[in-house]
Design a protein around this motif. Structure first.
Motif, PDB file in Angstrom:
ATOM      1  N   ILE A  43       0.870  -1.168   0.000  1.00 12.58           N
ATOM      2  CA  ILE A  43       0.000   0.000   0.000  1.00 12.58           C
ATOM      3  C   ILE A  43       0.906   1.217   0.000  1.00 12.58           C
ATOM      4  O   ILE A  43       1.633   1.477   0.971  1.00 12.58           O
ATOM      5  CB  ILE A  43      -0.937   0.014   1.226  1.00 12.58           C
ATOM      6  N   ARG A  55       1.694   5.420  -0.865  1.00 20.35           N
ATOM      7  CA  ARG A  55       1.149   6.764  -0.988  1.00 20.35           C
ATOM      8  C   ARG A  55       1.931   7.460  -2.105  1.00 20.35           C
ATOM      9  O   ARG A  55       3.116   7.738  -1.963  1.00 20.35           O
ATOM     10  CB  ARG A  55       1.282   7.539   0.321  1.00 20.35           C
ATOM     11  N   ARG A  66      -2.242  10.233  -2.704  1.00 19.75           N
ATOM     12  CA  ARG A  66      -3.234   9.168  -2.932  1.00 19.75           C
ATOM     13  C   ARG A  66      -2.625   7.800  -2.624  1.00 19.75           C
ATOM     14  O   ARG A  66      -1.516   7.494  -3.052  1.00 19.75           O
ATOM     15  CB  ARG A  66      -3.727   9.204  -4.382  1.00 19.75           C
ATOM     16  N   GLU A  67      -3.369   6.985  -1.885  1.00 22.46           N
ATOM     17  CA  GLU A  67      -2.929   5.621  -1.601  1.00 22.46           C
ATOM     18  C   GLU A  67      -3.396   4.682  -2.700  1.00 22.46           C
ATOM     19  O   GLU A  67      -4.460   4.881  -3.288  1.00 22.46           O
ATOM     20  CB  GLU A  67      -3.482   5.154  -0.253  1.00 22.46           C
ATOM     21  N   ARG A  68      -2.590   3.661  -2.975  1.00 18.79           N
ATOM     22  CA  ARG A  68      -3.007   2.662  -3.947  1.00 18.79           C
ATOM     23  C   ARG A  68      -2.434   1.300  -3.565  1.00 18.79           C
ATOM     24  O   ARG A  68      -1.427   1.211  -2.841  1.00 18.79           O
ATOM     25  CB  ARG A  68      -2.557   3.040  -5.356  1.00 18.79           C
ATOM     26  N   VAL A  90      -0.588  -2.017  -4.674  1.00 16.97           N
ATOM     27  CA  VAL A  90       0.372  -2.427  -5.699  1.00 16.97           C
ATOM     28  C   VAL A  90       0.697  -3.905  -5.512  1.00 16.97           C
ATOM     29  O   VAL A  90       1.194  -4.304  -4.452  1.00 16.97           O
ATOM     30  CB  VAL A  90       1.672  -1.604  -5.610  1.00 16.97           C
ATOM     31  N   GLN A  98      -5.097   1.326 -14.155  1.00 16.52           N
ATOM     32  CA  GLN A  98      -5.126   2.693 -13.622  1.00 16.52           C
ATOM     33  C   GLN A  98      -4.860   2.690 -12.124  1.00 16.52           C
ATOM     34  O   GLN A  98      -4.085   3.504 -11.614  1.00 16.52           O
ATOM     35  CB  GLN A  98      -6.481   3.334 -13.913  1.00 16.52           C
ATOM     36  N   THR A  99      -5.491   1.760 -11.413  1.00 18.59           N
ATOM     37  CA  THR A  99      -5.306   1.660  -9.970  1.00 18.59           C
ATOM     38  C   THR A  99      -3.874   1.298  -9.620  1.00 18.59           C
ATOM     39  O   THR A  99      -3.256   1.891  -8.728  1.00 18.59           O
ATOM     40  CB  THR A  99      -6.261   0.607  -9.382  1.00 18.59           C
ATOM     41  N   MET A 100      -3.316   0.323 -10.331  1.00 19.19           N
ATOM     42  CA  MET A 100      -1.954  -0.118 -10.034  1.00 19.19           C
ATOM     43  C   MET A 100      -0.927   0.970 -10.316  1.00 19.19           C
ATOM     44  O   MET A 100       0.069   1.108  -9.605  1.00 19.19           O
ATOM     45  CB  MET A 100      -1.625  -1.377 -10.842  1.00 19.19           C
ATOM     46  N   GLY A 130      -1.551   4.199 -10.208  1.00 17.01           N
ATOM     47  CA  GLY A 130      -1.785   5.368  -9.372  1.00 17.01           C
ATOM     48  C   GLY A 130      -2.182   6.600 -10.143  1.00 17.01           C
ATOM     49  O   GLY A 130      -1.906   7.727  -9.718  1.00 17.01           O
ATOM     50  N   THR A 180      -3.866   6.886 -18.146  1.00 13.51           N
ATOM     51  CA  THR A 180      -3.562   5.473 -18.378  1.00 13.51           C
ATOM     52  C   THR A 180      -3.717   5.127 -19.851  1.00 13.51           C
ATOM     53  O   THR A 180      -2.927   4.359 -20.403  1.00 13.51           O
ATOM     54  CB  THR A 180      -4.500   4.585 -17.534  1.00 13.51           C
TER      55      THR A 180
END
Length: 312
Positions: free
Chosen positions: A174, A176, A181-183, A185, A264-266, A268, A275
């Motif tokens: 996890i 930052r 923003r946290e994501r 990985v 997109q999430t991975m 960030g 993306t």
């Protein structure tokens, strides 16, 4: 004449803007440094009168930027637009003159990319080195490249990883990233194994996974390590960088059928449009994907044609 707070010269206004960006927008340190540089440069060009500048002065400033790359002009103009919007919102001036700033078309060239064969050559060179000596330096390089290509980390995120963040019993991190923003990985089994073997060579009480002196490994040093690795692997060093490996991670995942939203999430990215630009796939493969995976792919063309005739 547009009113500017009497006590606020350019330096003070810029500081107030940067404080807002840090506190409210969660801007990263590198972003704040870039804003400060661009705003201070514009202030210097306008003899310290950026805060009260009118349209003609900003248009003249845009003309001074003409020799610069479009991406640089776009960045500078964006910084000034946010600055003037802040002044207007805070009541520090009665209008927003930023319409006079240039709006260059975004230079959206795709990042350089390594194909699968190039990546294989990098890892083959790492294995060759490890076969000669499993030294801390070689184990560190293995861990660095596994995380860059296997998890798509940004260079700053990678070099500043805490000592115990990558754990053998957790297949994810996890982080930052930009804007605070946290994501989530993912970390592959290979990467965790490489990090585990390397971490065993480190002092138990150090704060960083990749220490260097009293701090952590620098981005510049990471860049140099990758260039040397590329040269030894028979790849033009100019083609390899931390960003290129991050892009290879994204592109190869997408080629393998990864979902764009998951990617997109991975990565960030706050906006999926980023993306879409960052990951490119051969258009023919996309057409084939639709033909093979779309729910209507199994519907026979002849059936649809006959149905159309029956209803005519």
């Amino acid at each position: 004449m547009t009113a500017v707070a009497a006590s606020g010269d350019d330096a003070a206004l810029i500081e107030r803007f940067l404080e807002m960006m840090a506190a409210e927008a969660g801007a990263a340190r590198n972003t704040l440094v870039a804003y400060r540089r661009d705003l201070a440069g514009a202030s210097c060009s306008l003899s310290g009168k950026l805060g009260c500048a009118q349209g003609p002065a900003l248009a003249q400033l845009g003309e001074q930027w003409l020799p610069l790359a479009r991406s640089s002009v776009a960045r500078k103009a964006s910084a000034l637009r946010r600055f003037f919007a802040f002044l207007a919102e805070e009541g520090l001036r009665a209008d927003d003159p930023s319409d006079a700033l240039p709006r260059p078309g975004a230079d959206r060239t795709l990042p350089r990319i390594l194909d699968h064969a190039d990546v294989d050559r990098l890892f083959a060179e790492i294995e060759r080195r490890l076969g000669i000596q499993r030294s801390p330096a070689n184990l560190r390089l293995s861990a660095l490249v596994e995380l860059l290509y296997g998890s798509g980390l940004r260079a700053t995120e990678l070099v500043s990883l805490p000592r115990n963040l990558v754990r053998q019993d957790h297949p994810y991190l996890i982080l930052r990233g930009k804007g605070g923003r946290e994501r989530l990985v993912p970390v592959s089994d290979r990467a965790r194994a490489a990090v585990g073997e390397y971490a065993a060579t480190l002092p138990k009480d150090g704060p960083w996974l990749f220490p260097s002196g009293k701090a952590h490994l620098s981005r510049v040093r990471l860049f140099q390590l990758l260039r040397t690795l590329a040269a030894d692997a028979g790849i033009n060093p100019e083609r390899v960088s931390p960003h290129v490996l991050r892009h290879a991670f994204a592109t190869h995942l997408l080629e393998g059928g990864a979902d764009l939203r998951a990617l997109q999430t991975m990565l960030g990215h706050a906006d999926i449009a980023t993306t879409q630009i960052y990951t490119h796939v051969d258009s023919r493969r996309l057409v084939d994907l639709v033909n093979q995976r779309h729910p209507l792919a199994d519907v026979k063309t002849s059936t649809r044609v006959d149905a159309g005739r029956d209803g005519s």
